[in-house]
Design an enzyme around this catalytic site. Structure first.
Site, PDB file in Angstrom:
ATOM      1  N   ARG A   1       0.848  -1.199   0.000  1.00 16.32           N
ATOM      2  CA  ARG A   1       0.000   0.000   0.000  1.00 16.32           C
ATOM      3  C   ARG A   1       0.885   1.251   0.000  1.00 16.32           C
ATOM      4  O   ARG A   1       2.071   1.200   0.343  1.00 16.32           O
ATOM      5  CB  ARG A   1      -0.866   0.036   1.266  1.00 16.32           C
ATOM      6  CG  ARG A   1      -1.907  -1.067   1.289  1.00 16.32           C
ATOM      7  CD  ARG A   1      -2.989  -0.773   2.308  1.00 16.32           C
ATOM      8  NE  ARG A   1      -2.475  -0.633   3.645  1.00 16.32           N
ATOM      9  CZ  ARG A   1      -2.824   0.333   4.506  1.00 16.32           C
ATOM     10  NH1 ARG A   1      -3.691   1.246   4.159  1.00 16.32           N
ATOM     11  NH2 ARG A   1      -2.303   0.373   5.715  1.00 16.32           N
TER      12      ARG A   1
ATOM     13  N   ASN B   1      10.440   0.358   4.292  1.00 19.27           N
ATOM     14  CA  ASN B   1       9.432   1.385   4.034  1.00 19.27           C
ATOM     15  C   ASN B   1       8.317   1.396   5.075  1.00 19.27           C
ATOM     16  O   ASN B   1       7.661   2.415   5.253  1.00 19.27           O
ATOM     17  CB  ASN B   1       8.850   1.134   2.629  1.00 19.27           C
ATOM     18  CG  ASN B   1       7.565   1.893   2.409  1.00 19.27           C
ATOM     19  OD1 ASN B   1       7.574   3.099   2.200  1.00 19.27           O
ATOM     20  ND2 ASN B   1       6.434   1.202   2.496  1.00 19.27           N
ATOM     21  N   ALA B   2       8.107   0.270   5.763  1.00 19.09           N
ATOM     22  CA  ALA B   2       6.954   0.177   6.673  1.00 19.09           C
ATOM     23  C   ALA B   2       7.023   1.263   7.735  1.00 19.09           C
ATOM     24  O   ALA B   2       8.074   1.487   8.346  1.00 19.09           O
ATOM     25  CB  ALA B   2       6.929  -1.198   7.339  1.00 19.09           C
TER      26      ALA B   2
ATOM     27  N   THR C   1       2.101   6.302  11.899  1.00 19.20           N
ATOM     28  CA  THR C   1       2.082   7.523  12.712  1.00 19.20           C
ATOM     29  C   THR C   1       1.143   7.290  13.889  1.00 19.20           C
ATOM     30  O   THR C   1       0.214   6.485  13.816  1.00 19.20           O
ATOM     31  CB  THR C   1       1.562   8.737  11.920  1.00 19.20           C
ATOM     32  OG1 THR C   1       0.268   8.412  11.384  1.00 19.20           O
ATOM     33  CG2 THR C   1       2.504   9.135  10.815  1.00 19.20           C
TER      34      THR C   1
ATOM     35  N   TYR D   1       7.514  10.090  15.802  1.00 21.98           N
ATOM     36  CA  TYR D   1       7.781   9.810  14.375  1.00 21.98           C
ATOM     37  C   TYR D   1       9.071  10.502  13.913  1.00 21.98           C
ATOM     38  O   TYR D   1       9.910   9.896  13.236  1.00 21.98           O
ATOM     39  CB  TYR D   1       6.576  10.309  13.578  1.00 21.98           C
ATOM     40  CG  TYR D   1       6.568  10.011  12.099  1.00 21.98           C
ATOM     41  CD1 TYR D   1       6.067   8.805  11.615  1.00 21.98           C
ATOM     42  CD2 TYR D   1       7.026  10.950  11.177  1.00 21.98           C
ATOM     43  CE1 TYR D   1       6.023   8.552  10.254  1.00 21.98           C
ATOM     44  CE2 TYR D   1       6.985  10.693   9.814  1.00 21.98           C
ATOM     45  CZ  TYR D   1       6.488   9.499   9.359  1.00 21.98           C
ATOM     46  OH  TYR D   1       6.442   9.241   8.006  1.00 21.98           O
TER      47      TYR D   1
ATOM     48  N   PRO E   1      10.963  11.329   1.939  1.00 17.46           N
ATOM     49  CA  PRO E   1       9.830  11.902   1.213  1.00 17.46           C
ATOM     50  C   PRO E   1       9.195  13.048   1.993  1.00 17.46           C
ATOM     51  O   PRO E   1       9.194  13.064   3.219  1.00 17.46           O
ATOM     52  CB  PRO E   1       8.835  10.732   1.106  1.00 17.46           C
ATOM     53  CG  PRO E   1       9.605   9.503   1.444  1.00 17.46           C
ATOM     54  CD  PRO E   1      10.688   9.951   2.376  1.00 17.46           C
TER      55      PRO E   1
HETATM   56  N1  CAA Z   1       3.112  25.062  15.148  1.00 17.86           N
HETATM   57  C1  CAA Z   1       2.769  25.740  16.280  1.00 17.86           C
HETATM   58  N2  CAA Z   1       1.604  25.600  16.925  1.00 17.86           N
HETATM   59  C2  CAA Z   1       0.738  24.747  16.393  1.00 17.86           C
HETATM   60  C3  CAA Z   1       0.999  24.016  15.229  1.00 17.86           C
HETATM   61  C4  CAA Z   1       2.246  24.206  14.593  1.00 17.86           C
HETATM   62  N3  CAA Z   1       2.589  23.555  13.469  1.00 17.86           N
HETATM   63  N4  CAA Z   1      -0.052  23.253  14.932  1.00 17.86           N
HETATM   64  C5  CAA Z   1      -0.967  23.494  15.909  1.00 17.86           C
HETATM   65  N5  CAA Z   1      -0.487  24.403  16.761  1.00 17.86           N
HETATM   66  C6  CAA Z   1      -1.177  24.945  17.937  1.00 17.86           C
HETATM   67  C7  CAA Z   1      -2.641  25.159  17.600  1.00 17.86           C
HETATM   68  O1  CAA Z   1      -2.821  26.416  16.994  1.00 17.86           O
HETATM   69  C8  CAA Z   1      -3.309  25.071  18.963  1.00 17.86           C
HETATM   70  O2  CAA Z   1      -3.088  26.275  19.635  1.00 17.86           O
HETATM   71  P1  CAA Z   1      -4.214  26.857  20.594  1.00 17.86           P
HETATM   72  O3  CAA Z   1      -4.439  25.802  21.651  1.00 17.86           O
HETATM   73  O4  CAA Z   1      -3.602  28.115  21.097  1.00 17.86           O
HETATM   74  O5  CAA Z   1      -5.417  27.059  19.717  1.00 17.86           O
HETATM   75  C9  CAA Z   1      -2.467  24.029  19.687  1.00 17.86           C
HETATM   76  O6  CAA Z   1      -1.199  23.996  19.006  1.00 17.86           O
HETATM   77  C10 CAA Z   1      -3.105  22.654  19.622  1.00 17.86           C
HETATM   78  O7  CAA Z   1      -3.194  22.278  18.241  1.00 17.86           O
HETATM   79  P2  CAA Z   1      -4.205  21.175  17.751  1.00 17.86           P
HETATM   80  O8  CAA Z   1      -5.611  21.664  17.972  1.00 17.86           O
HETATM   81  O9  CAA Z   1      -3.846  20.728  16.378  1.00 17.86           O
HETATM   82  O10 CAA Z   1      -3.897  19.999  18.806  1.00 17.86           O
HETATM   83  P3  CAA Z   1      -4.517  18.599  18.845  1.00 17.86           P
HETATM   84  O11 CAA Z   1      -4.054  18.003  20.125  1.00 17.86           O
HETATM   85  O12 CAA Z   1      -5.972  18.622  18.536  1.00 17.86           O
HETATM   86  O13 CAA Z   1      -3.826  17.869  17.583  1.00 17.86           O
HETATM   87  C11 CAA Z   1      -2.102  16.903  16.319  1.00 17.86           C
HETATM   88  C12 CAA Z   1      -2.465  17.607  17.618  1.00 17.86           C
HETATM   89  C13 CAA Z   1      -2.881  15.582  16.196  1.00 17.86           C
HETATM   90  C14 CAA Z   1      -0.618  16.550  16.397  1.00 17.86           C
HETATM   91  C15 CAA Z   1      -2.420  17.798  15.131  1.00 17.86           C
HETATM   92  O14 CAA Z   1      -1.819  19.046  15.325  1.00 17.86           O
HETATM   93  C16 CAA Z   1      -1.925  17.245  13.818  1.00 17.86           C
HETATM   94  O15 CAA Z   1      -2.507  16.333  13.262  1.00 17.86           O
HETATM   95  N6  CAA Z   1      -0.825  17.798  13.286  1.00 17.86           N
HETATM   96  C17 CAA Z   1      -0.255  17.378  12.006  1.00 17.86           C
HETATM   97  C18 CAA Z   1       0.815  16.391  12.273  1.00 17.86           C
HETATM   98  C19 CAA Z   1       1.398  15.955  10.940  1.00 17.86           C
HETATM   99  O16 CAA Z   1       1.806  16.746  10.103  1.00 17.86           O
HETATM  100  N7  CAA Z   1       1.461  14.671  10.734  1.00 17.86           N
HETATM  101  C20 CAA Z   1       1.981  14.187   9.513  1.00 17.86           C
HETATM  102  C21 CAA Z   1       1.346  12.885   9.202  1.00 17.86           C
HETATM  103  S1  CAA Z   1       1.821  12.304   7.578  1.00 17.86           S
HETATM  104  C22 CAA Z   1       3.404  11.833   7.743  1.00 17.86           C
HETATM  105  O17 CAA Z   1       3.971  11.800   8.787  1.00 17.86           O
HETATM  106  C23 CAA Z   1       4.084  11.389   6.481  1.00 17.86           C
HETATM  107  C24 CAA Z   1       5.383  12.066   6.332  1.00 17.86           C
HETATM  108  O18 CAA Z   1       6.406  11.444   6.556  1.00 17.86           O
HETATM  109  C25 CAA Z   1       5.441  13.438   5.812  1.00 17.86           C
END
Ligand code: CAA
Length: 240
Positions: free
Chosen positions: A12, A82-83, A86, A147, A177
């Protein structure tokens, strides 16, 4: 030359494209999966690439799995780690289980798999190992201490094993990536995903094929002078 290639998480997402690219390059490919039996069978039916099921975070299971692949397809010449999973959370809410699962699956698996193939590769004087890291292992990411740590760890592992393998024609490289069009990225909340997209200079997510073509290049016999390197494929999101 035709080799046996093993791709973890190979049915996948990025792994699927990598398995297909190696198959198209003429290699015998084994795709390893864990949880999604239906997707794995559909993938195997569509591509005629055999699939094998085991947990790459389990050292003993990797040993048995490598034996099974080698019995069916011959000695492994190409390994693509690759596995990955998150389990995103800010550190002040991350549980020990979230930490352990992500580190064991994403980084522990690299040790487990490499440890079981490295002796054979050294003995045969040939190996191509490609570790799929992430832009987030290079730059960090809000909500991904687990991660990012695992993916950064893969880069150090890559360099150390590259030095060890160099005299035996075993190359070890990492591909990092950026955000690609996969289920993993689709699971990120739409508003956060849009913010990420806005930060990618080429203005789009990567495709699995964007990654797979580089992996196939690194896995080639002719790529023997490329080792210990990290290749960014991220649409310009992060320039190391
Ligand atoms: N920088 C600074 N502050 C941030 C921020 C950032 N990048 N993102 C969110 N915040 C702040 C928010 O504004 C919020 O502030 P307030 O409380 O003042 O409003 C606070 O941090 C809490 O943020 P969330 O509401 O997002 O917090 P949550 O607990 O609901 O969610 C989380 C946390 C699940 C980690 C969510 O932020 C998220 O999904 N983030 C993305 C993570 C991401 O990019 N994952 C990649 C997955 S794909 C992958 O990993 C493949 C790859 O290799 C590229």
């Amino acid at each position: 030359m035709q080799r046996t290639a093993l791709v973890t998480g190979g049915s996948r997402g990025l792994g699927r494209a990598i398995s297909i690219a190696l198959h198209t390059a003429g290699h015998r490919v084994a795709a390893v999966y864990l949880s999604n039996e239906g997707a794995a069978q559909a993938f195997s039916d569509a591509t005629s690439i055999p699939v094998f099921r085991w947990d790459v975070s389990d050292f003993e299971a990797c040993g048995k799995g490598v034996c099974a692949v080698e019995q069916q397809l011959g000695p492994i010449g190409i390994l693509v780690n690759n596995a990955g999973i998150t389990s995103d959370a800010v550190l002040h809410r991350m549980t020990p289980d979230q930490w352990t699962r992500v580190v064991n699956t994403n980084l522990g698996s690299v040790f487990n798999m490499c440890r079981h193939v490295i002796e054979g590769m050294r003995a045969r004087g040939y190996g191509r190992i490609v570790n799929i890291s992430s832009v987030n292992g290079e730059k960090g990411q809000f909500g991904q201490a687990n991660y990012a740590a695992a993916k950064a760890g893969m880069l150090g592992f890559t360099k150390a094993l590259a030095i060890e393998g160099a005299r035996k024609n075993v190359t070890v490289n990492a591909v990092a990536p950026g955000y690609c069009d996969t289920d993993m990225v689709a699971a990120v909340a739409p508003d956060i995903r849009q913010q990420i997209l806005d930060g990618i200079p080429v203005g789009r997510l990567g495709t699995p094929d964007d990654i797979a073509r580089l992996v196939a290049f690194l896995a080639d016999d002719a790529s023997g002078f490329i080792t210990g390197a990290t290749f960014d494929v991220n649409g310009g999101q992060y320039m190391a």
